[in-house]
Design a protein around this motif. Structure first.
Motif, mmCIF file in Angstrom:
data_model
loop_
_atom_site.group_PDB
_atom_site.id
_atom_site.type_symbol
_atom_site.label_atom_id
_atom_site.label_comp_id
_atom_site.label_asym_id
_atom_site.label_seq_id
_atom_site.Cartn_x
_atom_site.Cartn_y
_atom_site.Cartn_z
ATOM 1 N N LEU A 41 0.835 -1.204 0.000
ATOM 2 C CA LEU A 41 0.000 0.000 0.000
ATOM 3 C C LEU A 41 0.869 1.253 0.000
ATOM 4 O O LEU A 41 0.588 2.223 -0.721
ATOM 5 N N LEU A 42 1.935 1.235 0.807
ATOM 6 C CA LEU A 42 2.841 2.377 0.817
ATOM 7 C C LEU A 42 3.603 2.475 -0.505
ATOM 8 O O LEU A 42 3.873 3.580 -0.996
ATOM 9 N N GLU A 43 3.932 1.324 -1.103
ATOM 10 C CA GLU A 43 4.579 1.334 -2.422
ATOM 11 C C GLU A 43 3.660 1.960 -3.464
ATOM 12 O O GLU A 43 4.114 2.704 -4.354
ATOM 13 N N THR A 44 2.376 1.664 -3.364
ATOM 14 C CA THR A 44 1.402 2.258 -4.283
ATOM 15 C C THR A 44 1.416 3.781 -4.175
ATOM 16 O O THR A 44 1.383 4.494 -5.188
ATOM 17 N N ILE A 45 1.478 4.288 -2.944
ATOM 18 C CA ILE A 45 1.538 5.738 -2.738
ATOM 19 C C ILE A 45 2.818 6.301 -3.335
ATOM 20 O O ILE A 45 2.807 7.305 -4.063
ATOM 21 N N ASN A 46 3.938 5.652 -3.040
ATOM 22 C CA ASN A 46 5.241 6.188 -3.442
ATOM 23 C C ASN A 46 5.459 6.139 -4.950
ATOM 24 O O ASN A 46 6.149 6.993 -5.513
ATOM 25 N N LYS A 47 4.885 5.141 -5.624
ATOM 26 C CA LYS A 47 5.067 5.013 -7.071
ATOM 27 C C LYS A 47 4.179 5.979 -7.852
ATOM 28 O O LYS A 47 4.393 6.211 -9.038
ATOM 29 N N GLY A 48 3.156 6.504 -7.209
ATOM 30 C CA GLY A 48 2.246 7.417 -7.893
ATOM 31 C C GLY A 48 0.890 6.783 -8.128
ATOM 32 O O GLY A 48 0.802 5.582 -8.418
ATOM 33 N N THR A 49 -0.135 7.564 -7.980
ATOM 34 C CA THR A 49 -1.501 7.076 -8.083
ATOM 35 C C THR A 49 -2.261 7.827 -9.174
ATOM 36 O O THR A 49 -1.765 8.808 -9.725
ATOM 37 N N VAL A 50 -3.450 7.349 -9.465
ATOM 38 C CA VAL A 50 -4.304 7.991 -10.464
ATOM 39 C C VAL A 50 -4.781 9.336 -9.912
ATOM 40 O O VAL A 50 -5.288 9.402 -8.792
ATOM 41 N N PRO A 51 -4.623 10.421 -10.660
ATOM 42 C CA PRO A 51 -5.076 11.721 -10.174
ATOM 43 C C PRO A 51 -6.584 11.746 -9.954
ATOM 44 O O PRO A 51 -7.335 10.952 -10.540
ATOM 45 N N VAL A 52 -7.016 12.654 -9.076
ATOM 46 C CA VAL A 52 -8.444 12.853 -8.865
ATOM 47 C C VAL A 52 -9.091 13.234 -10.189
ATOM 48 O O VAL A 52 -8.570 14.076 -10.935
ATOM 49 N N ILE A 53 -10.204 12.593 -10.519
ATOM 50 C CA ILE A 53 -10.920 12.873 -11.768
ATOM 51 C C ILE A 53 -12.078 13.805 -11.457
ATOM 52 O O ILE A 53 -13.069 13.396 -10.842
ATOM 53 N N ASN A 54 -11.939 15.030 -11.858
ATOM 54 C CA ASN A 54 -12.934 16.044 -11.526
ATOM 55 C C ASN A 54 -14.076 16.025 -12.547
ATOM 56 O O ASN A 54 -14.355 17.005 -13.228
ATOM 57 N N PHE A 55 -14.719 14.857 -12.654
ATOM 58 C CA PHE A 55 -15.844 14.708 -13.567
ATOM 59 C C PHE A 55 -17.119 14.608 -12.745
ATOM 60 O O PHE A 55 -17.281 13.675 -11.957
ATOM 61 N N PRO A 56 -18.046 15.558 -12.896
ATOM 62 C CA PRO A 56 -19.230 15.569 -12.033
ATOM 63 C C PRO A 56 -20.139 14.360 -12.184
ATOM 64 O O PRO A 56 -20.925 14.058 -11.290
ATOM 65 N N GLY A 57 -20.013 13.647 -13.309
ATOM 66 C CA GLY A 57 -20.865 12.477 -13.516
ATOM 67 C C GLY A 57 -20.209 11.169 -13.115
ATOM 68 O O GLY A 57 -20.669 10.097 -13.520
ATOM 69 N N MET A 58 -19.153 11.246 -12.284
ATOM 70 C CA MET A 58 -18.404 10.031 -11.959
ATOM 71 C C MET A 58 -19.261 9.018 -11.205
ATOM 72 O O MET A 58 -19.106 7.804 -11.408
ATOM 73 N N ILE A 65 -22.645 5.457 -20.934
ATOM 74 C CA ILE A 65 -21.623 6.467 -20.662
ATOM 75 C C ILE A 65 -21.705 7.606 -21.670
ATOM 76 O O ILE A 65 -21.504 8.781 -21.318
ATOM 77 N N ASP A 66 -22.043 7.305 -22.924
ATOM 78 C CA ASP A 66 -22.257 8.386 -23.898
ATOM 79 C C ASP A 66 -23.338 9.340 -23.419
ATOM 80 O O ASP A 66 -23.219 10.569 -23.570
ATOM 81 N N GLN A 67 -24.407 8.792 -22.844
ATOM 82 C CA GLN A 67 -25.484 9.634 -22.318
ATOM 83 C C GLN A 67 -24.987 10.487 -21.160
ATOM 84 O O GLN A 67 -25.291 11.687 -21.079
ATOM 85 N N ILE A 68 -24.198 9.880 -20.273
ATOM 86 C CA ILE A 68 -23.654 10.628 -19.138
ATOM 87 C C ILE A 68 -22.722 11.738 -19.618
ATOM 88 O O ILE A 68 -22.779 12.871 -19.119
ATOM 89 N N LEU A 69 -21.905 11.440 -20.608
ATOM 90 C CA LEU A 69 -20.995 12.446 -21.152
ATOM 91 C C LEU A 69 -21.773 13.590 -21.792
ATOM 92 O O LEU A 69 -21.389 14.768 -21.624
ATOM 93 N N SER A 70 -22.820 13.263 -22.512
ATOM 94 C CA SER A 70 -23.608 14.315 -23.173
ATOM 95 C C SER A 70 -24.243 15.257 -22.168
ATOM 96 O O SER A 70 -24.455 16.441 -22.454
#
Length: 427
Positions: free
Chosen positions: A370-387, A419-424
């Motif tokens: 878990l600490l290795e996951t943090i240190n190697k880098g993680t997926v950035p926060v996705i600021n998508f309101p329809g997540m 997902i196309d509907q959500i994106l639209s």
């Protein structure tokens, strides 16, 4: 502590308290209301009331009212309050995957305007960013929950298995670990296959580890998807094949939610589990003999498979200035009053502060991946309101295959349309 404060906390915890943001009574006391997912969880939930009690004893002018509510129910509860923003609690639990939807609805106070730099500097690298959307600090992080793979080190050693770094390596390992203990079947992988936020988040992490974005903002600011790709169909097929025909996951997979999966792992019915450190808290509480027999490794795959998953408390933008000040004081107290880190140790969560992440309990094999996951880098926060809607669509896709209602091809086609509907609706 004043009797009135104790009573207020007990009433709110039992669901009888007032959730709204009323500043308090005429005697100058301030009431901070809290929707708290931690409070109903074991074994660490008891520390929520203990910390609140200790805070109120030290601050008799502030009452903390805690309402216990499941994490998966918080978004729906707050969304229902949108017509009356004054009913939104002062503080409410949230996390990196839930916060974008709440932020887009205007519920969250930007903490940058009220939190001081000294407090910000206590957070470990990447944590403040993990709680930030656009330039707004959307919530106060108290813990991080990167997902990784927990595994039974003793069983891996007995079977001569190295920890896999790719999903191609994972399947033969899971097959080798799928066995039995007398009449009790043991599954190689304790998949969470329920169609709720816990199952959906893990499926999403699996997709990220396969270098799929699911939703992504292009250079023009338009949100796009890659779920119509061959790579997505291959990934979906691999995931559902773990159930049938591979049979390396527990039976009745659609009923295996997080509590069930954590219980299976602690009882030895599974040998691996995709999860955060919270499952360690559950496992050690249920079966102390597992101490020294659990390790962790990053989610297999060529790309990061987890966000940092900062979690903590968002503050209502509709709270009074007095409540905001009192709430921030309470949060500062929450993360600093207990030098033994009992809340974090018992929950298995990783503290959000630099000092907390250096704690001795985090230095073993169980937290290493878990600490290795943090240190190697993680997926950035996705600021998508329809997540939240995207996750629901993902859950519907794998659930339809698990239940036999659709083939992988049919599920992928339906998912693309959803997902196309959500994106639209959000582009």
């Amino acid at each position: 502590m004043p009797l009135a404060a104790t009573t207020a906390l007990m009433l709110a915890a039992s669901g009888c308290g007032t959730a709204g943001t009323s500043a308090g009574s005429d005697d100058g006391k301030v009431t901070v209301t809290v929707f708290d997912a931690y409070a109903g969880e074991e074994p660490h939930g008891k520390y929520i009331s203990e910390y609140a009690d200790a805070f109120m004893a030290a601050n008799p002018d502030i009452t903390i009212q805690v309402t216990t509510i499941a994490s998966n129910d918080i978004f729906a509860k707050l969304a229902a309050m949108a017509t009356d923003p004054s009913s939104i609690p002062t503080l409410y639990f949230t996390s990196g995957d839930q916060a974008p939807s709440l932020y887009s609805m205007g519920f969250t106070q930007d903490l940058n305007s009220i939190i001081d730099e000294n407090t910000k500097n206590t957070f470990a690298p990447g944590v403040a960013e993990g709680a930030t959307l656009d330039s707004a600090m959307a919530f106060y992080p108290v813990a991080v929950q990167p997902l990784g793979m927990l595994y039974r080190t003793d069983r891996f050693a007995d079977a001569g298995i190295e920890t896999p770094t790719t999903w191609e390596e994972f399947l033969p390992a899971a097959k080798k670990l799928t066995t039995s203990d007398g009449d009790q079947p043991i599954s190689g992988f304790g998949m969470i296959g329920s169609n709720n936020s816990s199952g959906q988040s893990r499926f999403l992490s699996y997709l990220w580890s396969n270098c799929l974005s699911v939703v992504e903002e292009d250079a023009s600011g338009t949100w796009t998807t890659d779920v119509d790709s061959k790579e997505f169909l291959d990934a979906l097929t691999y995931w559902t094949n773990l159930n049938e025909p591979e049979h390396v996951v527990p039976d009745g997979i659609t009923s295996v939610d997080y509590p069930t999966a954590a219980n299976y792992f602690s009882m030895g019915y599974t040998s691996t589990m995709m999860t955060g450190g919270n499952a360690l808290g559950v496992a050690y509480a249920a079966n102390p003999e597992l101490k020294g027999k659990i390790g962790s490794f990053p989610i297999p795959g060529a790309c990061p498979g987890s966000q940092l998953n900062a979690e903590g408390y968002a503050m209502s933008a509709n709270a009074s200035d007095e409540q905001k000040e009192a709430a921030l004081k309470y949060l500062d107290f929450f993360v600093s009053n207990d030098t033994d880190l009992n809340f974090w140790q018992s929950s298995g969560k990783i503290p959000a502060t630099t000092e907390g992440q250096a704690a001795e309990y985090l230095q073993g094999d169980d937290y290493a991946g878990l600490l290795e996951t943090i240190n190697k880098g993680t997926v950035p926060v996705i600021n998508f309101p329809g997540m939240a809607a995207v996750k629901t669509a993902l859950g519907n896709a794998y659930a339809s295959v698990f239940s036999g209602e659709a083939t992988n091809e049919e599920a992928a086609k339906k998912l693309k349309a959803d997902i196309d509907q959500i994106l639209s609706e959000n582009n």
